[in-house]
Design an enzyme around this catalytic site. Structure first.
Site, PDB file in Angstrom:
ATOM      1  N   LYS A 119     -10.179   0.402  -1.772  1.00 28.92           N
ATOM      2  CA  LYS A 119     -10.003   0.053  -0.360  1.00 28.92           C
ATOM      3  C   LYS A 119     -10.377   1.231   0.530  1.00 28.92           C
ATOM      4  O   LYS A 119      -9.881   2.344   0.348  1.00 28.92           O
ATOM      5  CB  LYS A 119      -8.557  -0.374  -0.094  1.00 28.92           C
TER       6      LYS A 119
ATOM      7  N   LYS B 295      -6.913   3.478  -2.681  1.00 30.12           N
ATOM      8  CA  LYS B 295      -7.226   3.389  -1.251  1.00 30.12           C
ATOM      9  C   LYS B 295      -7.411   4.793  -0.688  1.00 30.12           C
ATOM     10  O   LYS B 295      -6.686   5.716  -1.069  1.00 30.12           O
ATOM     11  CB  LYS B 295      -6.078   2.646  -0.549  1.00 30.12           C
TER      12      LYS B 295
ATOM     13  N   ASP C  22       0.866  -1.182   0.000  1.00 19.86           N
ATOM     14  CA  ASP C  22       0.000   0.000   0.000  1.00 19.86           C
ATOM     15  C   ASP C  22       0.904   1.233   0.000  1.00 19.86           C
ATOM     16  O   ASP C  22       1.538   1.543   1.009  1.00 19.86           O
ATOM     17  CB  ASP C  22      -0.900   0.018   1.243  1.00 19.86           C
TER      18      ASP C  22
END
Length: 223
Positions: free
Chosen positions: A181, A152, A89
């Site tokens: 996300k 995300k 991430d």
């Protein structure tokens, strides 16, 4: 819906001890979460402990500010994968996005995607709380163009977390083939269900056990 398989069970606080991280790993085994999301220093431990379990090892790159260099982010990615990470991430260069330097933002993401190619999923944290809606759309478009697997919402370390409105905007922007996300402030089953209904395909949470058990106690962390 098996909510556990949508959750990255997360511990990213600076003062996390080995005992804290092991607790998260054991919970991930027990509840069969999608992954554990941990700082890079814990990747090797998590990979060893989760061998043979259907739980991915996720770590963070350029975290939490996104202001490290592209070369540093690419190195962090390769190093994490070498130690056993299967998902990364990364945080975008937020300042560059706000400056309108889309070329730098895209290259930053692209180099991480290339470093991870065929070895790890790449999720791109755009830090929605710092962006206008137009900037959120641009960040998502650049992520898709650079080849990211997911976008995300948040690090959980800035001024705000995921909202259903942002998830819906991100989903609309990236279309059906890129993951979205939701992370930051998702603490209850109701929160998680709202995010999924808005278009989230993954949830980042430290209150994962409370979410699965539909239990609001223990759900106090920002992440």
């Amino acid at each position: 819906m098996n909510i556990a398989k949508l959750i990255d069970h997360t511990i990213l606080k600076a003062n996390a001890t080995k005992e804290d991280v092991m607790k998260v790993i054991e919970e991930a085994k027990e509840y069969k979460f999608a992954s554990v999301c941990i700082n890079p220093t814990w990747v090797k431990l998590a990979a060893e402990e989760l061998a043979g379990h259907d739980v991915d090892v996720c770590t963070v790159i350029g975290f939490p500010l996104g202001a490290s260099t592209t070369e540093t982010k690419a190195f962090e990615t390769k190093d994490a994968i070498a130690k056993g990470a299967t998902e990364v991430d990364m945080v975008i260069n937020v300042g560059a996005l706000k400056d309108g330097d889309d070329e730098l933002v895209e290259k930053d993401i692209y180099e991480v995607v290339q470093a991870a190619k065929g070895k790890a999923l790449v999720k791109v944290i755009i830090e929605t709380c710092l962006l206008t809606d137009e900037e959120k759309v641009r960040a998502c478009e650049l992520s898709v163009k650079a080849g990211a697997d997911f976008v995300k919402t948040s690090t959980g370390f800035s001024t705000g977390g995921a909202t259903a409105e942002d998830i819906a905007l991100m989903r609309k922007t990236v279309g059906p083939n890129v993951g979205v996300k939701a992370s930051g402030g998702v603490r209850t089953r109701e929160d998680a269900d709202k995010m999924v209904a808005a278009g989230a395909s993954r949830i980042g949470a430290s209150a994962s056990v409370a979410i699965v058990l539909n239990d609001a106690k223990d759900a106090t962390d920002n992440y």
